[in-house]
Design an enzyme around this catalytic site. Structure first.
Site, PDB file in Angstrom:
ATOM      1  NE  ARG A  10     -20.614  13.907   5.214  1.00  0.00           N
ATOM      2  CZ  ARG A  10     -20.572  13.626   3.909  1.00  0.00           C
ATOM      3  NH1 ARG A  10     -20.135  14.510   3.043  1.00  0.00           N
ATOM      4  NH2 ARG A  10     -20.964  12.448   3.469  1.00  0.00           N
TER       5      ARG A  10
ATOM      6  CB  ALA B 118     -20.492   9.033  14.452  1.00  0.00           C
TER       7      ALA B 118
ATOM      8  CG  HIS C 166     -17.132  12.175   6.627  1.00  0.00           C
ATOM      9  ND1 HIS C 166     -17.364  11.250   5.652  1.00  0.00           N
ATOM     10  CD2 HIS C 166     -18.327  12.398   7.220  1.00  0.00           C
ATOM     11  CE1 HIS C 166     -18.646  10.912   5.662  1.00  0.00           C
ATOM     12  NE2 HIS C 166     -19.258  11.608   6.605  1.00  0.00           N
TER      13      HIS C 166
ATOM     14  CG  ASP D 115     -15.762   9.401   3.284  1.00  0.00           C
ATOM     15  OD1 ASP D 115     -16.580  10.163   2.777  1.00  0.00           O
ATOM     16  OD2 ASP D 115     -15.528   9.385   4.515  1.00  0.00           O
TER      17      ASP D 115
ATOM     18  N   GLY E 140     -26.919  15.088  17.387  1.00  0.00           N
ATOM     19  CA  GLY E 140     -26.845  16.296  16.580  1.00  0.00           C
ATOM     20  C   GLY E 140     -27.870  16.257  15.479  1.00  0.00           C
TER      21      GLY E 140
ATOM     22  CE  LYS F 129     -35.421   7.785  17.788  1.00  0.00           C
ATOM     23  NZ  LYS F 129     -34.927   6.475  17.434  1.00  0.00           N
TER      24      LYS F 129
ATOM     25  NE  ARG G  38     -21.081   6.233   1.575  1.00  0.00           N
ATOM     26  CZ  ARG G  38     -21.516   7.264   2.297  1.00  0.00           C
ATOM     27  NH1 ARG G  38     -20.757   8.338   2.439  1.00  0.00           N
ATOM     28  NH2 ARG G  38     -22.690   7.228   2.888  1.00  0.00           N
TER      29      ARG G  38
HETATM   30  P1  6V0 Z   1     -31.141  11.752  14.142  1.00  0.00           P
HETATM   31  O1  6V0 Z   1     -31.842  10.518  13.682  1.00  0.00           O
HETATM   32  O2  6V0 Z   1     -31.868  13.037  14.120  1.00  0.00           O
HETATM   33  O3  6V0 Z   1     -30.583  11.468  15.614  1.00  0.00           O
HETATM   34  C1  6V0 Z   1     -29.938  12.405  16.394  1.00  0.00           C
HETATM   35  C2  6V0 Z   1     -30.249  12.091  17.835  1.00  0.00           C
HETATM   36  O4  6V0 Z   1     -29.483  12.987  18.644  1.00  0.00           O
HETATM   37  C3  6V0 Z   1     -31.731  12.283  18.201  1.00  0.00           C
HETATM   38  O5  6V0 Z   1     -32.241  11.119  18.804  1.00  0.00           O
HETATM   39  C4  6V0 Z   1     -31.694  13.455  19.173  1.00  0.00           C
HETATM   40  O6  6V0 Z   1     -32.690  13.386  20.182  1.00  0.00           O
HETATM   41  C5  6V0 Z   1     -30.299  13.346  19.751  1.00  0.00           C
HETATM   42  N1  6V0 Z   1     -29.806  14.578  20.348  1.00  0.00           N
HETATM   43  C6  6V0 Z   1     -29.902  15.843  19.849  1.00  0.00           C
HETATM   44  N2  6V0 Z   1     -29.362  16.710  20.720  1.00  0.00           N
HETATM   45  C7  6V0 Z   1     -28.921  16.012  21.778  1.00  0.00           C
HETATM   46  C8  6V0 Z   1     -28.279  16.342  22.991  1.00  0.00           C
HETATM   47  N3  6V0 Z   1     -27.990  17.610  23.283  1.00  0.00           N
HETATM   48  N4  6V0 Z   1     -27.976  15.358  23.850  1.00  0.00           N
HETATM   49  C9  6V0 Z   1     -28.263  14.074  23.566  1.00  0.00           C
HETATM   50  N5  6V0 Z   1     -28.866  13.676  22.427  1.00  0.00           N
HETATM   51  C10 6V0 Z   1     -29.204  14.644  21.551  1.00  0.00           C
HETATM   52  O7  6V0 Z   1     -29.796  11.978  13.284  1.00  0.00           O
HETATM   53  P2  6V0 Z   1     -28.867  10.836  12.644  1.00  0.00           P
HETATM   54  O8  6V0 Z   1     -28.736   9.726  13.599  1.00  0.00           O
HETATM   55  O9  6V0 Z   1     -29.312  10.580  11.256  1.00  0.00           O
HETATM   56  O10 6V0 Z   1     -27.485  11.632  12.521  1.00  0.00           O
HETATM   57  C11 6V0 Z   1     -26.707  11.914  13.659  1.00  0.00           C
HETATM   58  C12 6V0 Z   1     -25.410  12.590  13.260  1.00  0.00           C
HETATM   59  O11 6V0 Z   1     -24.572  11.664  12.557  1.00  0.00           O
HETATM   60  C13 6V0 Z   1     -25.599  13.779  12.297  1.00  0.00           C
HETATM   61  O12 6V0 Z   1     -24.717  14.818  12.667  1.00  0.00           O
HETATM   62  C14 6V0 Z   1     -25.201  13.188  10.952  1.00  0.00           C
HETATM   63  O13 6V0 Z   1     -24.788  14.154  10.009  1.00  0.00           O
HETATM   64  C15 6V0 Z   1     -24.071  12.275  11.382  1.00  0.00           C
HETATM   65  N6  6V0 Z   1     -23.638  11.272  10.407  1.00  0.00           N
HETATM   66  C16 6V0 Z   1     -22.326  11.004  10.369  1.00  0.00           C
HETATM   67  C17 6V0 Z   1     -21.782  10.146   9.438  1.00  0.00           C
HETATM   68  C18 6V0 Z   1     -20.289   9.932   9.399  1.00  0.00           C
HETATM   69  O14 6V0 Z   1     -19.741   9.342   8.450  1.00  0.00           O
HETATM   70  N7  6V0 Z   1     -19.575  10.367  10.407  1.00  0.00           N
HETATM   71  C19 6V0 Z   1     -22.621   9.474   8.535  1.00  0.00           C
HETATM   72  C20 6V0 Z   1     -23.969   9.689   8.595  1.00  0.00           C
HETATM   73  C21 6V0 Z   1     -24.569  10.647   9.521  1.00  0.00           C
END
Ligand code: 6V0
Length: 314
Positions: free
Chosen positions: A91, A121, A178, A151, A82, A42, A154
Site C-alpha cells: 500500500r 478509503a 492498515h 483488518d 486513486g 464512469k 477479517r
Molecule cells: P479503481 O477501480 O481504479 O478506482 C479508482 C477510481 O478513482 C477510478 O474510477 C478513477 O477514475 C478515479 N480517480 C482517479 N483519479 C481521480 C481524481 N483525481 N479525481 C476523481 N476520481 C479519480 O480502484 P479501486 O476502487 O480498486 O481502489 C481505490 C482505492 O481504494 C485504492 O487506493 C485502493 O488501494 C484503496 N483500497 C482501500 C482499502 C482500505 O481498506 N482502505 C481496501 C481496498 C482498496
C-alpha cells in the site's frame, strides 16, 4: 423509519467506490447519493446502473452522478479515488501518486463549501487521511480514515471460522497501519466475553500458535485476494458503509478507524487505526486500551513506519 435528509457523495467510482455505493443502497442508510469521478462517464454509468434496482430496494434513494458543487450540502463525503495495488505492490508504494490525487480532490471539495465529515478509503489510508486533513483545514475529528476496520473484520472472521461462532460475537481490534505493520491486539480479543488468550489454553479448536498464523493471514489477506482477482472491494465496501452509518445515525459506535492521535497510545501528529467512538461529529474520542508492552512496541514500530512515509509527502 423516518429520516431527515442525508446526503452522501462518493469521490472515485471504481471498484471500491461502487461497492460502498451498493452496500449503502442495500442497507438504506442515506437518501441522496452523488457519485463523482474524474471519469464522468464512469460515474454516470454507475449511477444509472444503481438506480435500475431501486424499485426492489430497501427505500427510494436518489442516486446521481455530479461534480464537486454537490459537496456543498453533503453531510459526508467518502474518498476512494486513486490507483490501487497491483500484484506484488504494498500500500505504501502508492503514496506519491495518491497523495497528489488526494490534495487535488480535497481542494475541490472544500472550494465547494463542504462542511461535513470526510471519510477516506484510498491507500495508503493512514497517510492519505493525514493529507486530506491537512489540505481540508477541517478539525481533525471530522476527517476519518477507514483504518483497520477491514483488518478487524477479517480477524473476527478468521476466529469465528475456527470456533464456529458468529463473527459479530468475536470482539477485538487490529490497530496501527492498515498494512504490513498492523498489530492484532490479542490482549483485548474476546469471544462471547471470554478472553482469547484464556480460551487458547483450553479449547482444542484454536491453539496459541494459531493466533500468529491468523494475524499473518489477516495481514496478507489483500495480497491473496489481489493475486486472484486483481483488486479487493466488497470487504472495504461493507467496512466503509459501517463507518458512514455510524456517522449518519450518530451511533457513538466504537470502530477501529484511522483517527488523529494527540498523545493517545504515546503517539502524536499521526492518523492510524485505533478504537474510536464515532458519532455525527466524526471521532468523538479514542479508547485507550491497556495494551501489553509487546503490543505497544509493535504499535510504536507501526507508527514510526507511517511517520517515515508521511515525512516524504507532507
Ligand atoms: P479503481 O477501480 O481504479 O478506482 C479508482 C477510481 O478513482 C477510478 O474510477 C478513477 O477514475 C478515479 N480517480 C482517479 N483519479 C481521480 C481524481 N483525481 N479525481 C476523481 N476520481 C479519480 O480502484 P479501486 O476502487 O480498486 O481502489 C481505490 C482505492 O481504494 C485504492 O487506493 C485502493 O488501494 C484503496 N483500497 C482501500 C482499502 C482500505 O481498506 N482502505 C481496501 C481496498 C482498496
Amino acid at each position: 423509519m423516518m429520516k431527515t435528509s442525508r446526503k452522501v457523495a462518493i469521490v472515485g467510482t471504481g471498484f471500491v467506490g461502487t461497492s460502498i455505493a451498493y452496500a449503502m443502497i442495500n442497507q438504506g442508510i442515506t437518501n441522496e447519493l452523488v457519485l463523482i469521478d474524474v471519469n464522468h462517464e464512469k460515474a454516470e454509468g454507475e449511477a444509472l446502473d444503481l438506480l435500475d434496482g431501486m424499485a426492489w430496494g430497501e427505500e427510494n434513494i436518489a442516486v446521481k452522478s455530479g461534480d464537486y458543487t454537490e459537496c456543498a450540502d453533503a453531510n459526508l463525503v467518502v474518498i476512494t479515488a486513486g490507483i490501487n495495488q497491483k500484484p506484488g505492490q504494498t500500500r505504501l508504494d502508492l503514496v506519491k501518486t495518491n497523495a497528489t490525487i488526494m490534495r487535488e480532490i480535497v481542494v475541490q471539495i472544500m472550494n465547494a463549501g463542504f462542511d461535513g465529515i470526510l471519510v477516506i478509503a484510498s491507500n495508503p489510508v493512514d497517510i492519505l487521511t493525514y493529507i486530506a486533513w491537512q489540505t481540508s483545514g477541517l478539525p481533525n475529528n471530522r476527517v476519518i480514515g477507514t483504518g483497520t476496520t477491514l483488518d478487524t473484520t477479517r480477524l473476527r472472521k478468521e476466529i469465528a471460522l475456527k470456533l464456529q461462532v458468529d463473527p459479530r460475537s468475536v470482539h477485538g481490534y487490529v490497530m496501527g497501519e492498515h498494512g504490513d505493520s498492523e498489530v492484532a491486539v490479542w490482549s483485548h480479543t474476546t469471544v462471547g466475553g471470554k478472553p482469547i488468550l484464556e480460551l487458547v489454553e483450553s479449547d482444542s479448536r484454536l491453539t496459541k500458535g494459531e493466533l500468529t498464523i491468523i494475524a499473518e493471514k489477516v495481514k496478507n489477506a489483500a495480497y491473496e485476494i489481489i493475486d486472484r482477482k486483481k483488486a479487493t472491494y466488497y470487504g472495504i465496501g461493507m467496512s466503509t458503509t459501517r463507518i458512514v452509518k455510524a456517522v449518519l445515525n450518530n451511533e457513538q459506535a466504537v470502530l477501529p478507524v484511522s483517527a488523529y492521535l494527540s498523545n493517545q497510545y504515546s503517539q502524536k501528529d499521526i492518523f492510524t487505526g485505533v478504537p474510536s467512538v464515532v458519532d455525527e461529529n466524526g471521532v468523538r474520542e479514542i479508547i485507550e486500551l491497556a495494551i501489553t508492552d509487546e503490543e505497544q512496541e509493535s504499535f510504536n514500530r507501526s507508527v514510526s513506519e507511517l511517520q517515515a512515509v508521511l515525512d516524504t509527502v507532507k
